[in-house]
Design a protein around this motif. Structure first.
Motif, mmCIF file in Angstrom:
data_model
loop_
_atom_site.group_PDB
_atom_site.id
_atom_site.type_symbol
_atom_site.label_atom_id
_atom_site.label_comp_id
_atom_site.label_asym_id
_atom_site.label_seq_id
_atom_site.Cartn_x
_atom_site.Cartn_y
_atom_site.Cartn_z
ATOM 1 N N LEU A 115 0.840 -1.188 0.000
ATOM 2 C CA LEU A 115 0.000 0.000 0.000
ATOM 3 C C LEU A 115 0.881 1.247 0.000
ATOM 4 O O LEU A 115 0.615 2.213 -0.721
ATOM 5 C CB LEU A 115 -0.950 -0.008 1.197
ATOM 6 N N ASP A 116 1.969 1.197 0.775
ATOM 7 C CA ASP A 116 2.935 2.303 0.773
ATOM 8 C C ASP A 116 3.585 2.472 -0.598
ATOM 9 O O ASP A 116 3.915 3.584 -0.995
ATOM 10 C CB ASP A 116 4.030 2.075 1.815
ATOM 11 N N ARG A 117 3.785 1.392 -1.310
ATOM 12 C CA ARG A 117 4.432 1.441 -2.623
ATOM 13 C C ARG A 117 3.473 1.804 -3.753
ATOM 14 O O ARG A 117 3.908 2.060 -4.874
ATOM 15 C CB ARG A 117 5.091 0.092 -2.934
ATOM 16 N N TYR A 118 2.191 1.810 -3.490
ATOM 17 C CA TYR A 118 1.212 2.072 -4.547
ATOM 18 C C TYR A 118 1.451 3.421 -5.232
ATOM 19 O O TYR A 118 1.288 3.533 -6.451
ATOM 20 C CB TYR A 118 -0.223 2.003 -3.996
ATOM 21 N N ALA A 119 1.851 4.422 -4.487
ATOM 22 C CA ALA A 119 2.076 5.750 -5.059
ATOM 23 C C ALA A 119 3.144 5.739 -6.156
ATOM 24 O O ALA A 119 3.168 6.625 -7.008
ATOM 25 C CB ALA A 119 2.462 6.737 -3.966
ATOM 26 N N GLU A 120 4.000 4.728 -6.151
ATOM 27 C CA GLU A 120 5.059 4.619 -7.161
ATOM 28 C C GLU A 120 4.563 3.975 -8.456
ATOM 29 O O GLU A 120 5.306 3.894 -9.428
ATOM 30 C CB GLU A 120 6.217 3.777 -6.600
ATOM 31 N N THR A 121 3.324 3.510 -8.471
ATOM 32 C CA THR A 121 2.775 2.848 -9.655
ATOM 33 C C THR A 121 2.028 3.851 -10.522
ATOM 34 O O THR A 121 1.874 5.018 -10.160
ATOM 35 C CB THR A 121 1.808 1.710 -9.265
#
Length: 179
Positions: free
Chosen positions: A14-20
């Motif tokens: 969820l924390d990494r979603y912004a990088e997608t």
């Protein structure tokens, strides 16, 4: 049923979603606020949601009559069944199940999730579903939402958050091309 998707995995991805390149949760939230306030969505608002989901096919939304957009989205509020909600929305031009799922997630992220190939692939990878898919209908949405709601209940995250995490997981772990 599989139990490999735990709270730590959801939190990490969820924390990494912004990088997608996924749909922006804040944008969906603003559409949902308007939807709940008005009790329907206009063709322009549906276009904006569709554009968030699929820039290439959003123009199809413009061929829907304005009154049909308002009526269909008002009717979505009146039914409880997930299959029926998606089926209603996919009756509009420019809306297949993934784009329709954006409308439902905007409306209620505590019950719905944005679905697509990446979410399906992650559910398949963790044995919640069986086999790869590249296109989705209302029945496929129901097939995805059930295990996602289970994961949400087990982890304390909303279905929408679980969906974003599953998307990010696939974005990081997929080998080869998306389709």
């Amino acid at each position: 049923m599989a139990t490999n998707v735990d709270r730590d995995l959801v939190a990490e991805y969820l924390d990494r979603y912004a990088e997608t390149q996924g749909v922006l949760p804040d944008r969906l939230e603003s559409f949902g606020d308007r939807y709940r306030e008005q009790g329907y969505l206009t063709r322009e608002q549906l276009y904006d949601i569709a554009y968030e989901s699929s820039t290439r096919s959003a123009y199809h939304v413009e061929s829907n009559p304005e009154d049909r957009c308002r009526t269909v989205t008002a009717n979505v509020l009146a039914v409880d069944d997930d299959f029926s909600k998606i089926q209603l929305l996919t009756g509009l031009s420019g809306f297949k199940a993934p784009t329709a799922s954006c409308v439902l997630t905007a409306l209620d992220p505590s019950a719905h999730v944005v679905v697509d190939t990446r979410v399906w692939a992650t559910l398949d990878r963790f044995d919640y579903l069986d086999g790869r898919k590249e296109s989705f209908d209302a029945a496929d949405y129901v097939a995805m939402i059930d295990p996602i709601r289970e994961i949400a209940a087990e982890t304390g995250f909303s279905p929408a958050e679980v969906g974003y995490a599953l998307f990010a997981y696939d974005a990081e772990h997929r080998e080869g091309t998306l389709h």
